[in-house]
Design a protein around this motif. Structure first.
Motif, PDB file in Angstrom:
ATOM      1  N   GLY A 257      24.407 -10.549  25.398  1.00 60.61           N
ATOM      2  CA  GLY A 257      23.099 -11.164  25.542  1.00 60.61           C
ATOM      3  C   GLY A 257      21.957 -10.172  25.461  1.00 60.61           C
ATOM      4  O   GLY A 257      20.907 -10.470  24.884  1.00 60.61           O
ATOM      5  N   TYR A 258      22.168  -8.992  26.018  1.00 62.15           N
ATOM      6  CA  TYR A 258      21.120  -7.969  25.968  1.00 62.15           C
ATOM      7  C   TYR A 258      20.845  -7.546  24.529  1.00 62.15           C
ATOM      8  O   TYR A 258      19.692  -7.418  24.108  1.00 62.15           O
ATOM      9  CB  TYR A 258      21.542  -6.761  26.802  1.00 62.15           C
ATOM     10  CG  TYR A 258      20.582  -5.602  26.701  1.00 62.15           C
ATOM     11  CD1 TYR A 258      19.335  -5.658  27.330  1.00 62.15           C
ATOM     12  CD2 TYR A 258      20.909  -4.457  25.984  1.00 62.15           C
ATOM     13  CE1 TYR A 258      18.445  -4.602  27.237  1.00 62.15           C
ATOM     14  CE2 TYR A 258      20.025  -3.401  25.884  1.00 62.15           C
ATOM     15  CZ  TYR A 258      18.795  -3.476  26.507  1.00 62.15           C
ATOM     16  OH  TYR A 258      17.919  -2.428  26.405  1.00 62.15           O
ATOM     17  N   VAL A 259      21.916  -7.347  23.772  1.00 59.88           N
ATOM     18  CA  VAL A 259      21.758  -6.919  22.381  1.00 59.88           C
ATOM     19  C   VAL A 259      21.171  -8.038  21.526  1.00 59.88           C
ATOM     20  O   VAL A 259      20.316  -7.799  20.676  1.00 59.88           O
ATOM     21  CB  VAL A 259      23.111  -6.450  21.809  1.00 59.88           C
ATOM     22  CG1 VAL A 259      22.995  -6.137  20.323  1.00 59.88           C
ATOM     23  CG2 VAL A 259      23.600  -5.213  22.548  1.00 59.88           C
ATOM     24  N   TYR A 260      21.609  -9.275  21.759  1.00 65.10           N
ATOM     25  CA  TYR A 260      21.134 -10.399  20.938  1.00 65.10           C
ATOM     26  C   TYR A 260      19.624 -10.602  21.072  1.00 65.10           C
ATOM     27  O   TYR A 260      18.951 -10.950  20.099  1.00 65.10           O
ATOM     28  CB  TYR A 260      21.859 -11.681  21.340  1.00 65.10           C
ATOM     29  CG  TYR A 260      21.519 -12.854  20.448  1.00 65.10           C
ATOM     30  CD1 TYR A 260      22.089 -12.974  19.188  1.00 65.10           C
ATOM     31  CD2 TYR A 260      20.631 -13.848  20.862  1.00 65.10           C
ATOM     32  CE1 TYR A 260      21.778 -14.036  18.356  1.00 65.10           C
ATOM     33  CE2 TYR A 260      20.309 -14.915  20.044  1.00 65.10           C
ATOM     34  CZ  TYR A 260      20.893 -15.009  18.786  1.00 65.10           C
ATOM     35  OH  TYR A 260      20.569 -16.068  17.970  1.00 65.10           O
ATOM     36  N   GLY A 261      19.103 -10.381  22.260  1.00 67.32           N
ATOM     37  CA  GLY A 261      17.669 -10.588  22.465  1.00 67.32           C
ATOM     38  C   GLY A 261      16.839  -9.327  22.381  1.00 67.32           C
ATOM     39  O   GLY A 261      15.656  -9.333  22.739  1.00 67.32           O
ATOM     40  N   GLN A 262      17.426  -8.227  21.905  1.00 64.59           N
ATOM     41  CA  GLN A 262      16.727  -6.941  21.857  1.00 64.59           C
ATOM     42  C   GLN A 262      15.552  -6.982  20.866  1.00 64.59           C
ATOM     43  O   GLN A 262      15.746  -7.180  19.664  1.00 64.59           O
ATOM     44  CB  GLN A 262      17.710  -5.845  21.455  1.00 64.59           C
ATOM     45  CG  GLN A 262      17.105  -4.454  21.353  1.00 64.59           C
ATOM     46  CD  GLN A 262      16.484  -3.995  22.653  1.00 64.59           C
ATOM     47  OE1 GLN A 262      15.270  -3.923  22.738  1.00 64.59           O
ATOM     48  NE2 GLN A 262      17.301  -3.712  23.653  1.00 64.59           N
ATOM     49  N   PRO A 263      14.315  -6.808  21.339  1.00 66.40           N
ATOM     50  CA  PRO A 263      13.146  -6.893  20.462  1.00 66.40           C
ATOM     51  C   PRO A 263      13.148  -5.877  19.320  1.00 66.40           C
ATOM     52  O   PRO A 263      12.623  -6.165  18.238  1.00 66.40           O
ATOM     53  CB  PRO A 263      11.970  -6.628  21.420  1.00 66.40           C
ATOM     54  CG  PRO A 263      12.490  -7.016  22.763  1.00 66.40           C
ATOM     55  CD  PRO A 263      13.941  -6.637  22.760  1.00 66.40           C
ATOM     56  N   MET A 264      13.745  -4.702  19.526  1.00 65.61           N
ATOM     57  CA  MET A 264      13.678  -3.656  18.509  1.00 65.61           C
ATOM     58  C   MET A 264      14.409  -4.037  17.222  1.00 65.61           C
ATOM     59  O   MET A 264      14.186  -3.440  16.175  1.00 65.61           O
ATOM     60  CB  MET A 264      14.259  -2.354  19.068  1.00 65.61           C
ATOM     61  CG  MET A 264      15.740  -2.399  19.361  1.00 65.61           C
ATOM     62  SD  MET A 264      16.370  -0.857  20.088  1.00 65.61           S
ATOM     63  CE  MET A 264      16.227   0.238  18.695  1.00 65.61           C
ATOM     64  N   TYR A 265      15.277  -5.065  17.288  1.00 62.11           N
ATOM     65  CA  TYR A 265      16.014  -5.476  16.102  1.00 62.11           C
ATOM     66  C   TYR A 265      15.335  -6.615  15.348  1.00 62.11           C
ATOM     67  O   TYR A 265      15.783  -6.991  14.260  1.00 62.11           O
ATOM     68  CB  TYR A 265      17.431  -5.923  16.485  1.00 62.11           C
ATOM     69  CG  TYR A 265      18.303  -4.820  17.019  1.00 62.11           C
ATOM     70  CD1 TYR A 265      18.450  -3.626  16.336  1.00 62.11           C
ATOM     71  CD2 TYR A 265      18.981  -4.970  18.238  1.00 62.11           C
ATOM     72  CE1 TYR A 265      19.245  -2.612  16.838  1.00 62.11           C
ATOM     73  CE2 TYR A 265      19.784  -3.962  18.736  1.00 62.11           C
ATOM     74  CZ  TYR A 265      19.909  -2.785  18.025  1.00 62.11           C
ATOM     75  OH  TYR A 265      20.694  -1.779  18.522  1.00 62.11           O
ATOM     76  N   LEU A 266      14.288  -7.190  15.922  1.00 65.76           N
ATOM     77  CA  LEU A 266      13.702  -8.388  15.331  1.00 65.76           C
ATOM     78  C   LEU A 266      13.109  -8.133  13.943  1.00 65.76           C
ATOM     79  O   LEU A 266      13.420  -8.850  12.989  1.00 65.76           O
ATOM     80  CB  LEU A 266      12.626  -8.954  16.254  1.00 65.76           C
ATOM     81  CG  LEU A 266      12.023 -10.268  15.756  1.00 65.76           C
ATOM     82  CD1 LEU A 266      13.010 -11.405  15.959  1.00 65.76           C
ATOM     83  CD2 LEU A 266      10.724 -10.584  16.487  1.00 65.76           C
TER      84      LEU A 266
END
Length: 299
Positions: free
Chosen positions: A125-134
């Motif tokens: 969940g932390y990785v899925y919502g990580q802003p830096m990947y958006l």
């Protein structure tokens, strides 16, 4: 910002790779009805051109012009709300207040229930919502649309990027102003200090991770338009609020507010594409390189 391990990076790349493949396959080809429902962006060789003529002789927005118009309409939307819109906003506020009453109990539950399964879900969940990947993910989807000449995929990339912009310009000022303390500091849920949210320990309200996870899943679910994809996408989005609660980074009311806003923002952006944002009506507020511009069409 917390460091991302190689394992977590691989998980993120796999997740986005699968979502990209699903989007490309599900949106190829677009039906004539779908083409009418989506404002189709057109890439120009001349970057400063704002409009071009389509095959039918009418004007059509470039990707840049389209993005600015959609963003402008989104930021100006509250000025054009009717009674139903204000009722929805009131409902969101009531939901946030209601979840606030459960903040302490929920946080205590997560603090007392730690296990390997929860830790695994938390990392996903932390990785899925990580802003830096958006932004990279949106660029990847947009670029794939260009490569495969798929306007639906291109539009998906643009909408995800616009979600990121709207989310940032909403969530960052909110957390700075609220200055709400994070649960892991062991302080009380009602510990707010106005304009102190620049400190990471006071950047709890609202959850940007939850906002982006739910918003992106909402956009992808609509664009892919397959029941199985919708279930998988919202299941993935649900792991992000769980992750923020498990880690003690946010209170329940933070993730509830962020999740609801992510859904509402995504729906609003998609609605503006369906309404042909190339011909906006009413007030439009657009962020640009030189600041913020306001446009009031005069008929």
């Amino acid at each position: 910002m917390e460091k991302i391990s190689k394992k977590e990076l691989v998980i993120q790349l796999i997740l986005w790779g699968l979502l990209l493949a699903q989007t490309v396959m599900a949106r190829t080809p677009l039906s004539a009805e779908e083409m009418d429902m989506v404002a189709v962006p057109v890439v120009l060789v001349e970057a400063d051109a704002a409009m071009v003529a389509d095959s039918g002789g009418g004007p059509r927005c470039t990707d840049w012009a389209l993005s600015r118009r959609v963003l402008g309409q989104t930021f100006a939307a509250p000025a054009q709300w009717d009674g139903r819109d204000w009722a929805r906003a009131g409902g969101i506020a009531l939901l946030a207040v209601g979840s606030y009453a459960l903040d302490k109990k929920v946080q205590q539950y997560f603090a007392e229930n730690r296990n390997n399964f929860g830790k695994t879900v938390e990392r996903i969940g932390y990785v899925y919502g990580q802003p830096m990947y958006l932004a990279p993910a949106a660029a990847l989807i947009y670029g794939s649309g260009l490569l495969f000449k798929n306007e639906g995929v291109k539009t998906t990339g643009l909408m995800i990027l616009q979600l990121g912009v709207v989310a940032s310009l909403t969530q960052i000022p909110a957390r700075i102003i609220a200055g709400r303390v994070r649960p892991y500091t062991d302080k009380q849920r009602d510990d707010f200090k106005l304009f102190k949210g620049t400190q990471q320990t006071r950047a709890s309200f609202i959850s940007g991770h939850a906002l982006l996870a739910v918003g992106v899943s909402t956009i992808l679910a609509k664009q892919i338009n397959r029941p199985w994809a919708t279930v998988l996408l919202y299941a993935a989005a649900a792991t992000t609020p769980y992750a923020r609660l498990y880690r003690g980074s946010h209170w329940l009311s933070d993730v509830v507010t962020g999740s609801v806003l992510g859904y509402v923002m995504a729906k609003g952006i998609m609605k503006r594409y369906a309404k042909d944002p190339c011909a906006p009506e009413g007030l439009m507020i657009s962020p640009g390189l030189n600041g913020i511009s306001m446009t009031i069409p005069i008929k």
